[in-house]
Design a protein around this motif. Structure first.
Motif, PDB file in Angstrom:
ATOM      1  N   ARG A  88       0.841  -1.194   0.000  1.00  0.00           N
ATOM      2  CA  ARG A  88       0.000   0.000   0.000  1.00  0.00           C
ATOM      3  C   ARG A  88       0.889   1.262   0.000  1.00  0.00           C
ATOM      4  O   ARG A  88       1.941   1.285   0.614  1.00  0.00           O
ATOM      5  CB  ARG A  88      -0.897   0.016   1.233  1.00  0.00           C
ATOM      6  N   GLY A  89       0.459   2.308  -0.722  1.00  0.00           N
ATOM      7  CA  GLY A  89       1.226   3.544  -0.834  1.00  0.00           C
ATOM      8  C   GLY A  89       1.725   3.733  -2.251  1.00  0.00           C
ATOM      9  O   GLY A  89       1.123   3.240  -3.214  1.00  0.00           O
ATOM     10  N   THR A  90       2.835   4.453  -2.381  1.00  0.00           N
ATOM     11  CA  THR A  90       3.385   4.740  -3.710  1.00  0.00           C
ATOM     12  C   THR A  90       4.789   4.164  -3.832  1.00  0.00           C
ATOM     13  O   THR A  90       5.558   4.150  -2.878  1.00  0.00           O
ATOM     14  CB  THR A  90       3.449   6.251  -3.980  1.00  0.00           C
ATOM     15  N   THR A  91       5.082   3.697  -5.030  1.00  0.00           N
ATOM     16  CA  THR A  91       6.404   3.141  -5.326  1.00  0.00           C
ATOM     17  C   THR A  91       6.843   3.667  -6.690  1.00  0.00           C
ATOM     18  O   THR A  91       6.077   3.602  -7.665  1.00  0.00           O
ATOM     19  CB  THR A  91       6.363   1.610  -5.346  1.00  0.00           C
ATOM     20  N   ALA A  92       8.070   4.196  -6.747  1.00  0.00           N
ATOM     21  CA  ALA A  92       8.594   4.738  -8.012  1.00  0.00           C
ATOM     22  C   ALA A  92       9.254   3.630  -8.814  1.00  0.00           C
ATOM     23  O   ALA A  92       9.973   2.794  -8.275  1.00  0.00           O
ATOM     24  CB  ALA A  92       9.592   5.857  -7.750  1.00  0.00           C
ATOM     25  N   ALA A  93       8.994   3.628 -10.113  1.00  0.00           N
ATOM     26  CA  ALA A  93       9.654   2.697 -11.032  1.00  0.00           C
ATOM     27  C   ALA A  93      10.869   3.386 -11.655  1.00  0.00           C
ATOM     28  O   ALA A  93      10.980   4.618 -11.647  1.00  0.00           O
ATOM     29  CB  ALA A  93       8.681   2.250 -12.118  1.00  0.00           C
ATOM     30  N   ASN A  94      11.787   2.586 -12.174  1.00  0.00           N
ATOM     31  CA  ASN A  94      12.922   3.163 -12.884  1.00  0.00           C
ATOM     32  C   ASN A  94      12.433   3.925 -14.117  1.00  0.00           C
ATOM     33  O   ASN A  94      11.455   3.530 -14.756  1.00  0.00           O
ATOM     34  CB  ASN A  94      13.901   2.073 -13.306  1.00  0.00           C
ATOM     35  N   PRO A  95      13.137   5.048 -14.476  1.00  0.00           N
ATOM     36  CA  PRO A  95      12.668   5.851 -15.607  1.00  0.00           C
ATOM     37  C   PRO A  95      12.670   5.065 -16.906  1.00  0.00           C
ATOM     38  O   PRO A  95      13.477   4.164 -17.127  1.00  0.00           O
ATOM     39  CB  PRO A  95      13.684   6.999 -15.668  1.00  0.00           C
ATOM     40  N   VAL A  96      11.761   5.447 -17.785  1.00  0.00           N
ATOM     41  CA  VAL A  96      11.642   4.855 -19.111  1.00  0.00           C
ATOM     42  C   VAL A  96      12.035   5.922 -20.129  1.00  0.00           C
ATOM     43  O   VAL A  96      11.520   7.050 -20.103  1.00  0.00           O
ATOM     44  CB  VAL A  96      10.208   4.362 -19.367  1.00  0.00           C
ATOM     45  N   SER A  97      12.969   5.578 -21.018  1.00  0.00           N
ATOM     46  CA  SER A  97      13.457   6.533 -22.006  1.00  0.00           C
ATOM     47  C   SER A  97      12.545   6.555 -23.221  1.00  0.00           C
ATOM     48  O   SER A  97      12.219   5.506 -23.790  1.00  0.00           O
ATOM     49  CB  SER A  97      14.878   6.160 -22.437  1.00  0.00           C
ATOM     50  N   ILE A  98      12.148   7.755 -23.632  1.00  0.00           N
ATOM     51  CA  ILE A  98      11.335   7.915 -24.835  1.00  0.00           C
ATOM     52  C   ILE A  98      11.948   9.019 -25.691  1.00  0.00           C
ATOM     53  O   ILE A  98      12.586   9.942 -25.181  1.00  0.00           O
ATOM     54  CB  ILE A  98       9.854   8.233 -24.511  1.00  0.00           C
ATOM     55  N   THR A  99      11.760   8.896 -27.000  1.00  0.00           N
ATOM     56  CA  THR A  99      12.230   9.901 -27.941  1.00  0.00           C
ATOM     57  C   THR A  99      11.039  10.599 -28.552  1.00  0.00           C
ATOM     58  O   THR A  99      10.105   9.953 -29.040  1.00  0.00           O
ATOM     59  CB  THR A  99      13.080   9.262 -29.055  1.00  0.00           C
ATOM     60  N   VAL A 100      11.113  11.946 -28.520  1.00  0.00           N
ATOM     61  CA  VAL A 100      10.046  12.764 -29.095  1.00  0.00           C
ATOM     62  C   VAL A 100      10.541  13.287 -30.435  1.00  0.00           C
ATOM     63  O   VAL A 100      11.527  14.024 -30.477  1.00  0.00           O
ATOM     64  CB  VAL A 100       9.674  13.933 -28.164  1.00  0.00           C
ATOM     65  N   PRO A 101       9.927  12.916 -31.544  1.00  0.00           N
ATOM     66  CA  PRO A 101      10.407  13.363 -32.860  1.00  0.00           C
ATOM     67  C   PRO A 101      10.362  14.888 -32.985  1.00  0.00           C
ATOM     68  O   PRO A 101       9.586  15.567 -32.304  1.00  0.00           O
ATOM     69  CB  PRO A 101       9.443  12.685 -33.837  1.00  0.00           C
ATOM     70  N   GLU A 102      11.214  15.396 -33.886  1.00  0.00           N
ATOM     71  CA  GLU A 102      11.256  16.840 -34.078  1.00  0.00           C
ATOM     72  C   GLU A 102       9.975  17.379 -34.707  1.00  0.00           C
ATOM     73  O   GLU A 102       9.576  18.515 -34.445  1.00  0.00           O
ATOM     74  CB  GLU A 102      12.451  17.212 -34.970  1.00  0.00           C
ATOM     75  N   ASP A 103       9.341  16.573 -35.559  1.00  0.00           N
ATOM     76  CA  ASP A 103       8.182  17.067 -36.293  1.00  0.00           C
ATOM     77  C   ASP A 103       6.859  16.746 -35.626  1.00  0.00           C
ATOM     78  O   ASP A 103       5.798  16.830 -36.248  1.00  0.00           O
ATOM     79  CB  ASP A 103       8.180  16.491 -37.709  1.00  0.00           C
ATOM     80  N   VAL A 104       6.894  16.381 -34.348  1.00  0.00           N
ATOM     81  CA  VAL A 104       5.644  16.048 -33.665  1.00  0.00           C
ATOM     82  C   VAL A 104       4.807  17.309 -33.466  1.00  0.00           C
ATOM     83  O   VAL A 104       5.335  18.399 -33.205  1.00  0.00           O
ATOM     84  CB  VAL A 104       5.948  15.366 -32.311  1.00  0.00           C
ATOM     85  N   ASP A 105       3.514  17.169 -33.621  1.00  0.00           N
ATOM     86  CA  ASP A 105       2.608  18.304 -33.436  1.00  0.00           C
ATOM     87  C   ASP A 105       2.367  18.547 -31.953  1.00  0.00           C
ATOM     88  O   ASP A 105       2.292  17.603 -31.157  1.00  0.00           O
ATOM     89  CB  ASP A 105       1.262  18.032 -34.117  1.00  0.00           C
ATOM     90  N   PRO A 106       2.274  19.803 -31.567  1.00  0.00           N
ATOM     91  CA  PRO A 106       1.933  20.087 -30.168  1.00  0.00           C
ATOM     92  C   PRO A 106       0.557  19.499 -29.818  1.00  0.00           C
ATOM     93  O   PRO A 106      -0.324  19.352 -30.665  1.00  0.00           O
ATOM     94  CB  PRO A 106       1.905  21.618 -30.112  1.00  0.00           C
ATOM     95  N   GLY A 107       0.356  19.142 -28.567  1.00  0.00           N
ATOM     96  CA  GLY A 107      -0.909  18.575 -28.102  1.00  0.00           C
ATOM     97  C   GLY A 107      -0.679  17.542 -27.024  1.00  0.00           C
ATOM     98  O   GLY A 107       0.437  17.347 -26.533  1.00  0.00           O
ATOM     99  N   ARG A 108      -1.779  16.876 -26.640  1.00  0.00           N
ATOM    100  CA  ARG A 108      -1.716  15.850 -25.585  1.00  0.00           C
ATOM    101  C   ARG A 108      -1.767  14.456 -26.210  1.00  0.00           C
ATOM    102  O   ARG A 108      -2.525  14.209 -27.150  1.00  0.00           O
ATOM    103  CB  ARG A 108      -2.896  16.019 -24.624  1.00  0.00           C
ATOM    104  N   TYR A 109      -1.000  13.558 -25.646  1.00  0.00           N
ATOM    105  CA  TYR A 109      -0.900  12.184 -26.150  1.00  0.00           C
ATOM    106  C   TYR A 109      -1.017  11.216 -24.983  1.00  0.00           C
ATOM    107  O   TYR A 109      -0.390  11.416 -23.928  1.00  0.00           O
ATOM    108  CB  TYR A 109       0.440  11.974 -26.883  1.00  0.00           C
TER     109      TYR A 109
END
Length: 546
Positions: A110-131
């Protein structure tokens, strides 16, 4: 998935009811069933990402474990803990690239547990907005624990896998890319690099500055700093800006590609100071400006004026503007009328000829000397630069006589007077004017006419100078020296005095015995006169008889 969970919970309730009934019959309270389950929710502390970046997605698992029937604490913890938890982030329908696979988290109470970070790449031509990014959570858990005072507890274990979503926003912002770069820099010189960048974002950058940095001391900015900043100001989206920097390459720098780092520092539309990710800028300088010396020629001799001439070749890569050949020598006996010779502008592979008037003093030695010629010029920026020394070995010939002296008659009679005819030849390479000869004699010789002059004497030309000479009555029969030197004028107007030349003159005494010279001479004259009178008289008689 939800139906399986409900069936497991129903089975746990049936077990609880059975155990409760058995306890009521026996009247015992040391047995029972604990029922519960973990409730995992996935969150992320990363809410915004920037196009053209690689970002770490920080995930947090929150377990709001639910307890349907309580019991001993250890069993309650058992049924509310998710065991062997792992998470896997997938791209789904987003434009992102996931660089990290499944991540093991371990047990999540019970409570909160942090996971190890996950690496993601955001392309240069991505449109602004929510995903929405799908995150699959897998774990094992215990739905119920049956226990009593006699035997070991019985665990009813299940596994679960579910997909949740976290939301990332690609914000509207300025975004920069390097479009092009050009340079005029050379090894060993100062030049300019121009960097062109593009704001490919959706918002303007305010109060923008472009910082260019060099990681090597072979390439510096301005007065030797490691970085330089160019100010742009407001930078609208979809526009390009070019910033110029002054760069210098060390003389010992290697001719190769160099990598610089460019960063844009600016304020966004909310007034928050931001900095772009570092971008690489490639730079390759031109090779060092060089010159060559060809066709070097000298006419240098001790005690004479000569020339040092040659041809300078601009080996590039740039045009040398206002070039001047500067000649230097460390020998104090070598005198230059001027040490600079100006040429016309030299484009790459063009040549320019030069000639220096050089005078070698009488105190010099015949030897091989080194002359250093350098080219002073202005580069593309108008800065004055000087080439490396163009070394040339020069032979200085031994001193030679300016004149060749030949006496036509070198005999004098004691007690008599004669003339000494001296043939003078110009051995030099240039004409001489007003050659004044001066004779010096010692007792028993004397001279009442010891000077002579020649108005002009071309190279190789010979003239005769006559000197009066007398020998005293007491002179012995032997050779006596007559010294001559010459003062003359060179073509440049300078007057010089030659070395002293010595001519041996032989004195002979008048011989006694034999027929006296004077009486014989008088007799011959009288005989000739008498013969003439006789001939005239006879001719007169013959004319009369006729």
């Amino acid at each position: 998935m939800q139906a399986t969970h409900r069936n497991a919970l129903f089975a746990a309730l049936v077990v609880v009811a059975t155990v409760a009934a058995a306890g009521a019959v026996t009247g015992q309270s040391t047995s029972g069933t604990v029922i519960g389950r973990p409730d995992i929710e996935v969150y992320t502390a990363t809410t915004e990402v920037e196009p053209g970046t690689r970002t770490e997605l920080d995930l947090v698992l929150s377990n709001d474990g639910r307890l349907s029937r309580g019991g001993p604490p250890q069993y309650e913890s058992r049924v509310t803990t998710a065991r062997g938890v792992s998470v896997e982030v997938e791209a789904g329908e987003t434009p992102f690239e996931i660089n990290t696979g499944r991540v093991a988290v371990g047990d999540v109470p019970r409570g909160t547990t942090a996971a190890n970070p996950v690496s993601i790449t955001v392309p240069e031509d991505v449109d602004p907005g929510r995903y929405r990014i799908p995150v699959t959570v897998s774990y094992a858990y215990t739905v119920s624990v049956q226990y009593d005072s006699v035997g070991s507890p019985t665990y009813n274990d299940l596994t679960r896998e579910e997909t949740q979503y976290v939301t990332l926003r690609v914000r509207d912002q300025a975004q920069f890319d390097v479009v092009d770069s050009e340079t005029t820099a050379q090894i060993g010189d100062t030049g300019t690099i121009s960097v062109e960048l593009h704001n490919g974002g959706t918002l303007p950058a305010r109060d923008a500055s472009v910082v260019l940095s060099s990681p090597t001391d072979e390439l510096t900015f301005g007065s030797g700093s490691e970085s330089s900043t160019g100010y742009v100001g407001t930078w609208e989206p979809g526009t390009n800006e070019t910033v110029d920097y002054t760069v210098s390459f060390d003389d010992e720098a290697t001719l190769r590609n160099y990598s610089l780092t460019v960063t844009v520092e600016y304020e966004d539309t909310d007034g928050i100071a931001r900095s772009s990710d570092p971008m690489a800028v490639g730079l390759r300088p031109d090779r060092e400006q060089t010159f060559a010396l060809r066709d070097a020629n000298t006419t240098l001799r001790v005690g004479e004026d000569g020339t040092f001439s040659g041809t300078v070749v601009n080996r590039g890569p740039d045009t040398a503007r206002q070039p001047v050949v500067v000649l230097q020598t460390s020998n104090p006996n070598v005198n230059l009328e001027t040490d600079e010779y100006a040429l016309e502008a030299l484009a790459p592979d063009e040549t320019g000829t030069f000639a220096f008037d050089v005078s070698i003093s009488d105190g010099a030695s015949a030897s091989t000397q080194q002359f250093n010629a350098t080219v002073r010029y202005r580069n593309e920026r108008g800065d004055v630069r000087r080439s490396d020394a163009l070394e040339q070995r020069v032979v200085i010939e031994p001193q030679r006589d300016r004149f060749r002296i030949e006496a036509v008659d070198r005999t004098a009679v004691a007690g008599g007077t004669t003339t000494l005819d001296v043939r003078v030849t110009n051995l030099g390479d240039e004409p001489l004017r007003d050659i004044e000869a001066k004779a010096f004699v010692q007792t028993p010789l004397s001279s009442d006419d010891d000077e002579g002059i020649v108005s002009r004497l071309e190279p190789g030309e010979t003239a005769t100078i006559t000197i009066g000479l007398s020998a005293s009555d007491g002179a012995l029969e032997k050779q006596y020296p007559v010294s001559l030197d010459f003062q003359y004028e060179l073509p440049d107007g300078d007057t010089e005095v030659s070395k002293t030349y010595r001519i041996p003159v032989t004195v002979e005494r008048q011989r006694s015995g034999g027929l006296p010279l004077v009486p014989i001479t008088v007799g011959i004259v009288v005989a000739v006169v008498g013969l003439g009178l006789f001939v005239r008289s006879r001719r007169g008689g013959e004319d009369g008889s006729d």
